[in-house]
Scaffold this active site. Structure first.
Site, PDB file in Angstrom:
ATOM      1  N   GLY A   1      -7.176   3.633  10.921  1.00 47.08           N
ATOM      2  CA  GLY A   1      -7.911   2.604  10.385  1.00 47.08           C
ATOM      3  C   GLY A   1      -8.016   2.090   8.804  1.00 47.08           C
ATOM      4  N   THR A   2      -7.197   2.927   8.273  1.00 40.97           N
ATOM      5  CA  THR A   2      -7.353   2.762   6.746  1.00 40.97           C
ATOM      6  C   THR A   2      -6.964   1.440   6.249  1.00 40.97           C
ATOM      7  OG1 THR A   2      -5.193   3.774   6.593  1.00 40.97           O
ATOM      8  CG2 THR A   2      -7.054   5.256   5.898  1.00 40.97           C
ATOM      9  N   GLY A   3      -5.967   0.986   6.828  1.00 37.88           N
ATOM     10  CA  GLY A   3      -5.158  -0.386   6.475  1.00 37.88           C
ATOM     11  C   GLY A   3      -6.220  -1.425   6.834  1.00 37.88           C
ATOM     12  N   CYS A   4      -6.845  -1.396   8.083  1.00 45.27           N
ATOM     13  CA  CYS A   4      -7.780  -2.582   8.479  1.00 45.27           C
ATOM     14  C   CYS A   4      -9.019  -2.600   7.467  1.00 45.27           C
ATOM     15  CB  CYS A   4      -8.055  -2.338   9.991  1.00 45.27           C
ATOM     16  SG  CYS A   4      -6.839  -2.024  11.285  1.00 45.27           S
TER      17      CYS A   4
ATOM     18  N   THR B   1      -6.986   9.174   9.093  1.00 42.71           N
ATOM     19  CA  THR B   1      -6.929   7.972   8.287  1.00 42.71           C
ATOM     20  C   THR B   1      -6.681   6.871   9.348  1.00 42.71           C
ATOM     21  OG1 THR B   1      -4.481   8.825   8.413  1.00 42.71           O
ATOM     22  CG2 THR B   1      -5.755   9.167   6.344  1.00 42.71           C
TER      23      THR B   1
ATOM     24  N   LYS C   1       0.761  -1.148   0.057  1.00 45.32           N
ATOM     25  CA  LYS C   1       0.046  -0.032   0.163  1.00 45.32           C
ATOM     26  C   LYS C   1       1.017   1.185   0.092  1.00 45.32           C
ATOM     27  CE  LYS C   1      -1.535  -1.422   3.850  1.00 45.32           C
ATOM     28  NZ  LYS C   1      -2.305  -1.807   5.199  1.00 45.32           N
TER      29      LYS C   1
HETATM   30  N1  LIG Z   1      -4.432  10.204   2.527  1.00 44.29           N
HETATM   31  C1  LIG Z   1      -4.653   9.301   1.537  1.00 44.29           C
HETATM   32  N2  LIG Z   1      -5.608   9.496   0.375  1.00 44.29           N
HETATM   33  C2  LIG Z   1      -6.030   8.310  -0.291  1.00 44.29           C
HETATM   34  N3  LIG Z   1      -6.072   7.054   0.192  1.00 44.29           N
HETATM   35  C3  LIG Z   1      -5.085   6.827   0.936  1.00 44.29           C
HETATM   36  C4  LIG Z   1      -4.566   7.862   2.083  1.00 44.29           C
HETATM   37  N4  LIG Z   1      -3.824   7.146   2.935  1.00 44.29           N
HETATM   38  C5  LIG Z   1      -3.898   6.081   2.750  1.00 44.29           C
HETATM   39  N5  LIG Z   1      -4.800   5.647   1.596  1.00 44.29           N
HETATM   40  C6  LIG Z   1      -4.994   4.431   0.970  1.00 44.29           C
HETATM   41  O1  LIG Z   1      -5.763   3.670   2.170  1.00 44.29           O
HETATM   42  C7  LIG Z   1      -5.451   2.142   2.186  1.00 44.29           C
HETATM   43  C8  LIG Z   1      -4.535   1.939   3.423  1.00 44.29           C
HETATM   44  O2  LIG Z   1      -3.095   2.583   3.077  1.00 44.29           O
HETATM   45  P1  LIG Z   1      -1.982   2.962   4.256  1.00 44.29           P
HETATM   46  O3  LIG Z   1      -0.791   2.656   3.692  1.00 44.29           O
HETATM   47  O4  LIG Z   1      -2.401   4.185   5.068  1.00 44.29           O
HETATM   48  O5  LIG Z   1      -2.306   1.566   5.379  1.00 44.29           O
HETATM   49  P2  LIG Z   1      -1.947   1.570   6.830  1.00 44.29           P
HETATM   50  O6  LIG Z   1      -0.822   2.583   7.228  1.00 44.29           O
HETATM   51  O7  LIG Z   1      -1.949   0.343   6.859  1.00 44.29           O
HETATM   52  O8  LIG Z   1      -3.176   2.017   7.805  1.00 44.29           O
HETATM   53  P3  LIG Z   1      -3.456   2.015   9.306  1.00 44.29           P
HETATM   54  O9  LIG Z   1      -2.130   1.420  10.125  1.00 44.29           O
HETATM   55  O10 LIG Z   1      -3.819   3.391   9.525  1.00 44.29           O
HETATM   56  O11 LIG Z   1      -4.529   0.958   9.461  1.00 44.29           O
HETATM   57  C9  LIG Z   1      -4.527   2.143   0.753  1.00 44.29           C
HETATM   58  O12 LIG Z   1      -5.326   1.617  -0.072  1.00 44.29           O
HETATM   59  C10 LIG Z   1      -4.092   3.348   0.559  1.00 44.29           C
HETATM   60  O13 LIG Z   1      -3.700   3.615  -0.864  1.00 44.29           O
HETATM   61  C1  LIG Z   2      -6.432  -3.013  17.320  1.00 44.18           C
HETATM   62  C2  LIG Z   2      -5.724  -2.369  16.116  1.00 44.18           C
HETATM   63  N1  LIG Z   2      -5.391  -2.755  14.981  1.00 44.18           N
HETATM   64  C3  LIG Z   2      -4.993  -2.359  14.197  1.00 44.18           C
HETATM   65  C4  LIG Z   2      -4.537  -0.857  14.302  1.00 44.18           C
HETATM   66  C5  LIG Z   2      -3.721  -0.310  12.960  1.00 44.18           C
HETATM   67  O1  LIG Z   2      -4.528   0.434  12.413  1.00 44.18           O
HETATM   68  C6  LIG Z   2      -4.917  -0.203  15.458  1.00 44.18           C
HETATM   69  N2  LIG Z   2      -4.324   1.051  15.484  1.00 44.18           N
HETATM   70  N3  LIG Z   2      -5.590  -1.033  16.287  1.00 44.18           N
END
Ligand SMILES: Nc1ncnc2c1ncn2[C@@H]1O[C@H](COP(=O)(O)OP(=O)(O)OP(=O)(O)O)[C@@H](O)[C@H]1O
Ligand SMILES: Cc1ncc(CO)c(N)n1
Length: 279
Positions: A210-213, A208, A175
């Site tokens: 929880g975007t990854g989850c 942002t 990502k």
């Molecule tokens: N500012 C942003 N604008 C548009 N898309 C974004 C943005 N930030 C993240 N994304 C998208 O959100 C999704 C998650 O990406 P990211 O790299 O932020 O994950 P993450 O760091 O694991 O998230 P988290 O740890 O907050 O759960 C991907 O599809 C990414 O392209």
């Molecule tokens: C419980 C939990 N899982 C995943 C993340 C990563 O976004 C968070 N902040 N908290």
């Protein structure tokens, strides 16, 4: 009507934006029945993580077995797994049920810097979980830890994906949320042979959490319905883009994304089509 079922094996986020809560909201929005096995309870909000309380590995296995033995699992995702012991237990359960639609979001660190995976557990993730994985979805810092390389360019994202595929994951999505590019965010999908790119415009927002989850949960829901990995990633990208754009603006720090947004947009499109047909 077929009921598709997805299981999340992850930590609880009391703030509701990440972890189990984000996963279940996403499953629900994508019309998949959500089930959970909690690995750890966190006291957490948009400002940070105030406490982490892991559950015994035995409690995690028991939750997975309860769900697997009765309801059945069409796809599952893992999030915060915290320790090598929990990772090994989860891998053992996946193997004994023979589940193949396995999405691994290798959660390591929360946005505020709190550790959600012990350092010594990284090897367990590589050795025990990646060989059982259909789709692994690291962000750039996680991919750096897993591969030992630094990632600055799109070519680096591609090389990291190849390295993770060599560990046994069938598909890898690196990502781009943490990349330095300011106008767009590119997620790279590697299927072991070719690369595909999922590009969205970068929303300038602090919200942002929880975007990854949410992104990995959307992939899981789509796999549960029988969709292919490229199609599942495409839907997940639209889901997360909408969830970031249509911000809720709640909490004093990194606020949660809007899990309703994708469904609301679909409903609006649908009503425009219906009105067009009537006119
Ligand atoms: N500012 C942003 N604008 C548009 N898309 C974004 C943005 N930030 C993240 N994304 C998208 O959100 C999704 C998650 O990406 P990211 O790299 O932020 O994950 P993450 O760091 O694991 O998230 P988290 O740890 O907050 O759960 C991907 O599809 C990414 O392209
Ligand atoms: C419980 C939990 N899982 C995943 C993340 C990563 O976004 C968070 N902040 N908290």
């Amino acid at each position: 009507m077929t009921i598709y079922k997805a299981l999340t094996i992850a930590g609880s986020d009391s703030g509701g934006g990440a972890g189990i809560q984000a996963d279940l909201k996403t499953f629900q929005e994508l019309k998949v029945f959500g089930m959970s096995a909690i690995t750890a309870v966190t006291a957490q909000n948009t400002l940070g993580v105030q406490g982490v309380y892991p559950l015994p590995a035995k409690a995690v296995i028991q939750q997975i077995e309860s769900v697997g033995a009765d309801l059945g699992v069409d796809a599952l995702k893992t999030g915060m797994l915290y320790s090598a012991e929990i990772i090994e237990a989860v891998a053992g359960s996946i193997q004994s049920f023979g589940w193949e639609n396995v999405v691994v979001d290798p959660v390591m660190i929360a946005k505020g810097g709190a550790s959600l995976l012990q350092n010594e557990a990284v090897h367990a993730l590589i050795d025990h979980l990646l060989p059982l994985t259909k789709v692994v979805t690291p962000n750039i810092p996680e991919a750096e830890v897993l591969t030992g390389m630094s990632i600055r360019t799109l070519e680096d994202q591609q090389e990291a994906a190849e390295r993770l595929a060599a560990y046994g994951a069938k598909y890898v999505v690196i990502k781009g949320g943490h990349s330095e590019a300011s106008d767009e965010v590119v997620d790279v999908l590697y299927d072991g042979r070719t690369f595909s790119y999922y590009t969205g415009y970068r929303v300038d927002t602090p919200h942002t959490h929880g975007t990854g989850c949410t992104f990995a949960a959307a992939i899981t829901a789509e796999l549960a319905k029988g969709n292919s990995v490229p199609d599942a990633v495409q839907t997940a990208k639209k889901f997360i883009q909408a969830a970031i754009e249509d911000t809720l603006g709640i909490g004093g720090g990194h606020g949660p994304t809007n899990h309703w947004a994708y469904g609301q947009r679909l409903a609006k499109q649908q009503s425009r089509v219906t009105r067009g047909e009537r006119e």
